[in-house]
Design an enzyme around this catalytic site. Structure first.
Site, PDB file in Angstrom:
ATOM      1  CE  LYS A  33      -7.446 -12.214 -36.771  1.00 16.60           C
ATOM      2  NZ  LYS A  33      -7.427 -13.487 -36.055  1.00 16.60           N
ATOM      3  CE  LYS A  62      -2.506 -16.016 -32.337  1.00 13.95           C
ATOM      4  NZ  LYS A  62      -3.806 -16.008 -33.026  1.00 13.95           N
ATOM      5  CG  ASP A  65       5.029 -29.286 -34.031  1.00 10.48           C
ATOM      6  OD1 ASP A  65       6.009 -29.950 -33.628  1.00 10.48           O
ATOM      7  OD2 ASP A  65       3.874 -29.732 -34.083  1.00 10.48           O
ATOM      8  N   PRO A  67      10.987 -27.555 -36.185  1.00  8.71           N
ATOM      9  CG  PRO A  67      13.148 -26.665 -36.065  1.00  8.71           C
ATOM     10  CD  PRO A  67      12.205 -27.596 -35.352  1.00  8.71           C
ATOM     11  CG  ASN A  68      10.801 -31.855 -41.081  1.00  4.91           C
ATOM     12  OD1 ASN A  68      11.256 -31.455 -42.153  1.00  4.91           O
ATOM     13  ND2 ASN A  68      10.074 -32.958 -40.966  1.00  4.91           N
ATOM     14  CB  THR A  69       6.241 -30.234 -37.724  1.00  4.24           C
ATOM     15  OG1 THR A  69       6.766 -31.538 -37.477  1.00  4.24           O
ATOM     16  CG2 THR A  69       4.727 -30.286 -37.725  1.00  4.24           C
ATOM     17  CB  THR A 119      -2.577  -9.434 -25.701  1.00  6.89           C
ATOM     18  OG1 THR A 119      -3.543 -10.069 -26.523  1.00  6.89           O
ATOM     19  CG2 THR A 119      -1.645  -8.610 -26.543  1.00  6.89           C
ATOM     20  NE  ARG A 180     -13.429  -3.430 -29.792  1.00  8.73           N
ATOM     21  CZ  ARG A 180     -12.848  -4.470 -30.404  1.00  8.73           C
ATOM     22  NH1 ARG A 180     -12.110  -4.275 -31.468  1.00  8.73           N
ATOM     23  NH2 ARG A 180     -13.043  -5.696 -29.971  1.00  8.73           N
ATOM     24  N   GLY A 209     -12.224  -6.738 -35.909  1.00  9.32           N
ATOM     25  CA  GLY A 209     -13.282  -7.733 -36.014  1.00  9.32           C
ATOM     26  C   GLY A 209     -14.640  -7.156 -35.717  1.00  9.32           C
ATOM     27  NE  ARG A 210     -15.040  -9.018 -30.628  1.00  6.30           N
ATOM     28  CZ  ARG A 210     -14.533  -9.270 -29.441  1.00  6.30           C
ATOM     29  NH1 ARG A 210     -15.288  -9.803 -28.503  1.00  6.30           N
ATOM     30  NH2 ARG A 210     -13.264  -8.988 -29.171  1.00  6.30           N
TER      31      ARG A 210
HETATM   32  O1  C5P Z   1     -13.361  -8.447 -32.650  1.00  3.29           O
HETATM   33  P1  C5P Z   1     -11.965  -7.903 -32.449  1.00  3.29           P
HETATM   34  O2  C5P Z   1     -11.712  -6.608 -33.187  1.00  3.29           O
HETATM   35  O3  C5P Z   1     -11.597  -7.828 -30.993  1.00  3.29           O
HETATM   36  O4  C5P Z   1     -11.054  -9.006 -33.150  1.00  3.29           O
HETATM   37  C1  C5P Z   1      -9.666  -8.985 -33.046  1.00  3.29           C
HETATM   38  C2  C5P Z   1      -9.102 -10.200 -33.721  1.00  3.29           C
HETATM   39  O5  C5P Z   1      -7.716 -10.248 -33.460  1.00  3.29           O
HETATM   40  C3  C5P Z   1      -9.667 -11.537 -33.233  1.00  3.29           C
HETATM   41  O6  C5P Z   1      -9.609 -12.437 -34.333  1.00  3.29           O
HETATM   42  C4  C5P Z   1      -8.699 -11.953 -32.154  1.00  3.29           C
HETATM   43  O7  C5P Z   1      -8.623 -13.349 -32.019  1.00  3.29           O
HETATM   44  C5  C5P Z   1      -7.388 -11.415 -32.713  1.00  3.29           C
HETATM   45  N1  C5P Z   1      -6.367 -11.113 -31.723  1.00  3.29           N
HETATM   46  C6  C5P Z   1      -6.583 -10.249 -30.656  1.00  3.29           C
HETATM   47  N2  C5P Z   1      -5.592  -9.998 -29.761  1.00  3.29           N
HETATM   48  C7  C5P Z   1      -4.407 -10.566 -29.925  1.00  3.29           C
HETATM   49  C8  C5P Z   1      -4.158 -11.419 -30.989  1.00  3.29           C
HETATM   50  C9  C5P Z   1      -5.176 -11.676 -31.884  1.00  3.29           C
HETATM   51  O8  C5P Z   1      -7.662  -9.711 -30.522  1.00  3.29           O
HETATM   52  N3  C5P Z   1      -3.464 -10.275 -29.082  1.00  3.29           N
END
Ligand code: C5P
Length: 232
Positions: A33, A62, A65, A67-69, A119, A180, A209-210
């Site tokens: 992503k 995300k 804007d 619709p056309n844009t 969120t 997680r 991500g992390r």
């Molecule tokens: O590092 P982590 O696992 O928290 O990364 C989650 C990813 O998902 C990040 O890129 C974050 O911006 C994205 N994200 C999120 N919560 C959302 C929407 C997107 O954590 N509600």
């Protein structure tokens, strides 16, 4: 066999590091992503550089804007060869339909998904911007609208998976961040779920991500998650 559902969130502006990391993770993940931070730093060339690795790409910009844009932005993003891209459902039905039509006109299988309620917004924040809450109801309303307008799915939080899967049917994509594995740092995520639990609840794609990118050994972390899900 179903594809590995784990998409790794590459939240860095260091292109070379990001590319090298994704290439090493490739055997253990289903895609990457790329978000606003990456795109603001590296633009379309950065996305093309990733396309060369051969992993599916979710371009998380995300769009919101007129619709056309949005249609023009979706066309350009689809032309980059990305597999999934997203728009804000709050852009309304005309914008949502324009986004789907634009993507289909370029590449029939690019998935267009919607963000419902960020969120980071609590019920009081929705009220402040004039949206009808509570947040869970607004999520359900916007996800239903996205489906009616022909979108392929939504981004949702883990605790919304079961409700949306029950109301939107088996084929609607539910793309879920805030995942997680047991024992991982929560970071700034508040309400998290394990990868197995999220899949069992009905998630289609897990954005992680992390727990992978910040692990002492990211390849080992990705491999452990893949194995825990039966992909090894
Ligand atoms: O590092 P982590 O696992 O928290 O990364 C989650 C990813 O998902 C990040 O890129 C974050 O911006 C994205 N994200 C999120 N919560 C959302 C929407 C997107 O954590 N509600």
């Amino acid at each position: 066999m179903t594809p590995n559902p784990v998409f790794v969130a590459i939240d860095t502006s260091d292109l070379e590091y990001a590319r090298a990391l994704a290439a090493r993770l490739k055997p253990y993940i289903g895609g990457v992503k790329l978000g606003l931070e990456f795109f603001s730093a590296h633009g379309p060339d950065g996305v093309r550089a990733f396309a060369g690795i051969g992993l599916p790409i979710f371009l998380d910009l995300k769009f919101h804007d007129i619709p056309n844009t949005v249609a023009g932005a979706v066309r350009a993003a689809t032309n980059l060869g990305v597999d999934i891209l997203n728009v804000h459902a709050a852009g309304g039905p005309t914008m949502l339909k324009a986004a789907v039509e634009a993507a289909r006109g370029v590449k029939a299988d690019t998935k267009v998904i919607a963000v419902t309620v960020l969120t980071s917004l609590a019920d009081a924040d929705l009220e402040a911007v004039g949206q009808r809450g509570p947040a869970a109801e607004q999520v359900a309303r916007l996800a239903g609208l996205a489906r009616q307008c022909g979108l392929d799915g939504v981004v949702c939080s883990a605790h919304e998976i079961a409700m949306l899967r029950a109301t939107l049917g088996p084929d609607f994509l539910l793309v879920v961040p805030g995942i997680r594995p047991k024992g991982a740092d929560l970071g700034d995520q508040q309400r998290v779920m394990g990868p197995r639990e999220a899949l069992d609840a009905g998630a289609s794609i897990l954005v992680i991500g992390r727990p992978i990118t910040a692990a002492p050994d990211p390849v080992q972390a990705a491999r452990a998650i893949a194995e825990s899900l039966g992909f090894s």
